[in-house]
Motif scaffolding. Structure first.
Motif, PDB file in Angstrom:
ATOM      1  N   ASN A   7      43.224 115.918  -0.268  1.00 34.94           N
ATOM      2  CA  ASN A   7      42.578 115.662  -1.554  1.00 34.94           C
ATOM      3  C   ASN A   7      42.481 114.164  -1.831  1.00 34.94           C
ATOM      4  O   ASN A   7      41.498 113.708  -2.417  1.00 34.94           O
ATOM      5  CB  ASN A   7      43.307 116.373  -2.683  1.00 34.94           C
ATOM      6  N   LEU A   8      43.478 113.401  -1.435  1.00 33.03           N
ATOM      7  CA  LEU A   8      43.395 111.944  -1.560  1.00 33.03           C
ATOM      8  C   LEU A   8      42.280 111.390  -0.675  1.00 33.03           C
ATOM      9  O   LEU A   8      41.547 110.477  -1.065  1.00 33.03           O
ATOM     10  CB  LEU A   8      44.726 111.297  -1.200  1.00 33.03           C
ATOM     11  N   PHE A   9      42.151 111.937   0.526  1.00 39.67           N
ATOM     12  CA  PHE A   9      41.077 111.530   1.435  1.00 39.67           C
ATOM     13  C   PHE A   9      39.716 111.821   0.821  1.00 39.67           C
ATOM     14  O   PHE A   9      38.812 110.987   0.861  1.00 39.67           O
ATOM     15  CB  PHE A   9      41.246 112.248   2.783  1.00 39.67           C
ATOM     16  N   LYS A  10      39.562 113.020   0.233  1.00 31.27           N
ATOM     17  CA  LYS A  10      38.286 113.379  -0.385  1.00 31.27           C
ATOM     18  C   LYS A  10      37.977 112.483  -1.575  1.00 31.27           C
ATOM     19  O   LYS A  10      36.819 112.103  -1.778  1.00 31.27           O
ATOM     20  CB  LYS A  10      38.292 114.850  -0.821  1.00 31.27           C
ATOM     21  N   ALA A  11      38.982 112.126  -2.356  1.00 37.06           N
ATOM     22  CA  ALA A  11      38.762 111.238  -3.499  1.00 37.06           C
ATOM     23  C   ALA A  11      38.310 109.858  -3.019  1.00 37.06           C
ATOM     24  O   ALA A  11      37.386 109.271  -3.588  1.00 37.06           O
ATOM     25  CB  ALA A  11      40.037 111.126  -4.329  1.00 37.06           C
ATOM     26  N   GLY A  12      38.941 109.356  -1.978  1.00 39.12           N
ATOM     27  CA  GLY A  12      38.520 108.070  -1.408  1.00 39.12           C
ATOM     28  C   GLY A  12      37.114 108.140  -0.834  1.00 39.12           C
ATOM     29  O   GLY A  12      36.330 107.191  -0.961  1.00 39.12           O
ATOM     30  N   LEU A  13      36.795 109.250  -0.208  1.00 38.83           N
ATOM     31  CA  LEU A  13      35.462 109.445   0.354  1.00 38.83           C
ATOM     32  C   LEU A  13      34.404 109.477  -0.747  1.00 38.83           C
ATOM     33  O   LEU A  13      33.343 108.871  -0.623  1.00 38.83           O
ATOM     34  CB  LEU A  13      35.437 110.742   1.160  1.00 38.83           C
ATOM     35  N   LEU A  14      34.704 110.152  -1.840  1.00 40.54           N
ATOM     36  CA  LEU A  14      33.767 110.199  -2.963  1.00 40.54           C
ATOM     37  C   LEU A  14      33.569 108.826  -3.592  1.00 40.54           C
ATOM     38  O   LEU A  14      32.449 108.447  -3.947  1.00 40.54           O
ATOM     39  CB  LEU A  14      34.255 111.201  -4.015  1.00 40.54           C
ATOM     40  N   LEU A  15      34.649 108.063  -3.739  1.00 43.71           N
ATOM     41  CA  LEU A  15      34.529 106.715  -4.301  1.00 43.71           C
ATOM     42  C   LEU A  15      33.728 105.801  -3.383  1.00 43.71           C
ATOM     43  O   LEU A  15      32.917 104.995  -3.846  1.00 43.71           O
ATOM     44  CB  LEU A  15      35.917 106.127  -4.562  1.00 43.71           C
ATOM     45  N   THR A  16      33.944 105.928  -2.080  1.00 42.75           N
ATOM     46  CA  THR A  16      33.181 105.123  -1.123  1.00 42.75           C
ATOM     47  C   THR A  16      31.712 105.489  -1.167  1.00 42.75           C
ATOM     48  O   THR A  16      30.845 104.612  -1.149  1.00 42.75           O
ATOM     49  CB  THR A  16      33.744 105.323   0.298  1.00 42.75           C
ATOM     50  N   ASN A  17      31.409 106.776  -1.253  1.00 44.90           N
ATOM     51  CA  ASN A  17      30.020 107.211  -1.393  1.00 44.90           C
ATOM     52  C   ASN A  17      29.402 106.648  -2.671  1.00 44.90           C
ATOM     53  O   ASN A  17      28.248 106.211  -2.669  1.00 44.90           O
ATOM     54  CB  ASN A  17      29.927 108.740  -1.423  1.00 44.90           C
ATOM     55  N   ALA A  18      30.166 106.647  -3.755  1.00 40.64           N
ATOM     56  CA  ALA A  18      29.652 106.154  -5.032  1.00 40.64           C
ATOM     57  C   ALA A  18      29.314 104.665  -4.961  1.00 40.64           C
ATOM     58  O   ALA A  18      28.293 104.229  -5.500  1.00 40.64           O
ATOM     59  CB  ALA A  18      30.669 106.411  -6.136  1.00 40.64           C
ATOM     60  N   VAL A  19      30.138 103.885  -4.290  1.00 39.79           N
ATOM     61  CA  VAL A  19      29.877 102.448  -4.174  1.00 39.79           C
ATOM     62  C   VAL A  19      28.676 102.195  -3.272  1.00 39.79           C
ATOM     63  O   VAL A  19      27.852 101.321  -3.547  1.00 39.79           O
ATOM     64  CB  VAL A  19      31.129 101.711  -3.654  1.00 39.79           C
ATOM     65  N   LEU A  20      28.538 102.981  -2.223  1.00 37.13           N
ATOM     66  CA  LEU A  20      27.456 102.749  -1.269  1.00 37.13           C
ATOM     67  C   LEU A  20      26.077 103.136  -1.802  1.00 37.13           C
ATOM     68  O   LEU A  20      25.077 102.603  -1.330  1.00 37.13           O
ATOM     69  CB  LEU A  20      27.725 103.490   0.036  1.00 37.13           C
ATOM     70  N   ILE A  21      26.010 104.020  -2.783  1.00 38.46           N
ATOM     71  CA  ILE A  21      24.689 104.387  -3.278  1.00 38.46           C
ATOM     72  C   ILE A  21      24.181 103.428  -4.336  1.00 38.46           C
ATOM     73  O   ILE A  21      23.027 103.519  -4.744  1.00 38.46           O
ATOM     74  CB  ILE A  21      24.652 105.836  -3.815  1.00 38.46           C
ATOM     75  N   LEU A  22      25.014 102.489  -4.798  1.00 31.08           N
ATOM     76  CA  LEU A  22      24.552 101.509  -5.774  1.00 31.08           C
ATOM     77  C   LEU A  22      23.555 100.575  -5.108  1.00 31.08           C
ATOM     78  O   LEU A  22      23.849  99.942  -4.105  1.00 31.08           O
ATOM     79  CB  LEU A  22      25.729 100.698  -6.319  1.00 31.08           C
ATOM     80  N   HIS A  23      22.384 100.485  -5.663  1.00 31.95           N
ATOM     81  CA  HIS A  23      21.351  99.607  -5.116  1.00 31.95           C
ATOM     82  C   HIS A  23      21.608  98.193  -5.625  1.00 31.95           C
ATOM     83  O   HIS A  23      21.622  97.938  -6.829  1.00 31.95           O
ATOM     84  CB  HIS A  23      19.970 100.098  -5.547  1.00 31.95           C
ATOM     85  N   ARG A  24      21.795  97.275  -4.682  1.00 32.07           N
ATOM     86  CA  ARG A  24      22.198  95.920  -5.062  1.00 32.07           C
ATOM     87  C   ARG A  24      21.144  95.208  -5.888  1.00 32.07           C
ATOM     88  O   ARG A  24      21.466  94.544  -6.869  1.00 32.07           O
ATOM     89  CB  ARG A  24      22.509  95.103  -3.816  1.00 32.07           C
ATOM     90  N   LYS A  25      19.891  95.302  -5.519  1.00 33.59           N
ATOM     91  CA  LYS A  25      18.850  94.546  -6.217  1.00 33.59           C
ATOM     92  C   LYS A  25      18.447  95.183  -7.546  1.00 33.59           C
ATOM     93  O   LYS A  25      18.139  94.488  -8.495  1.00 33.59           O
ATOM     94  CB  LYS A  25      17.607  94.389  -5.328  1.00 33.59           C
ATOM     95  N   ARG A  26      18.472  96.499  -7.641  1.00 34.18           N
ATOM     96  CA  ARG A  26      18.029  97.151  -8.880  1.00 34.18           C
ATOM     97  C   ARG A  26      19.149  97.276  -9.897  1.00 34.18           C
ATOM     98  O   ARG A  26      18.957  96.999 -11.070  1.00 34.18           O
ATOM     99  CB  ARG A  26      17.471  98.543  -8.584  1.00 34.18           C
TER     100      ARG A  26
END
Length: 83
Positions: A7-26
């Motif tokens: 569950n800790l792994f899944k939480a880290g995976l979700l947070l990493t996914n959340a950071v990666l989908i942020l579009h830097r320019k927009r």
């Protein structure tokens, strides 16, 4: 859902996914976090913001391994019947 390493792994995976989908320019340019040059001040004046920007830039290299980790997690959840 108990407290476990998976569950800790899944939480880290979700947070990493959340950071990666942020579009830097927009999205991040509104907050001055798209690049160190557009930060609005010297990085030594606001070191926490500079470290966050550098962390988000470094996380861009995790896209390919993250696809594999997401796939493994999905298969693992399907086989074991995730709760």
């Amino acid at each position: 859902m108990g407290f476990s390493l998976f569950n800790l792994f899944k939480a880290g995976l979700l947070l990493t996914n959340a950071v990666l989908i942020l579009h830097r320019k927009r999205f991040l340019s509104k907050f001055g976090m798209d690049d160190l040059a557009n930060m609005g001040c010297d990085p030594s004046e606001n070191p926490l913001k500079a470290q966050i920007i550098n962390l988000m830039n470094a996380m861009q290299y995790l896209k390919v391994p993250l696809i594999g980790l997401n796939s493994v997690t999905i298969v693992f959840e399907m086989l074991l019947g995730g709760a």
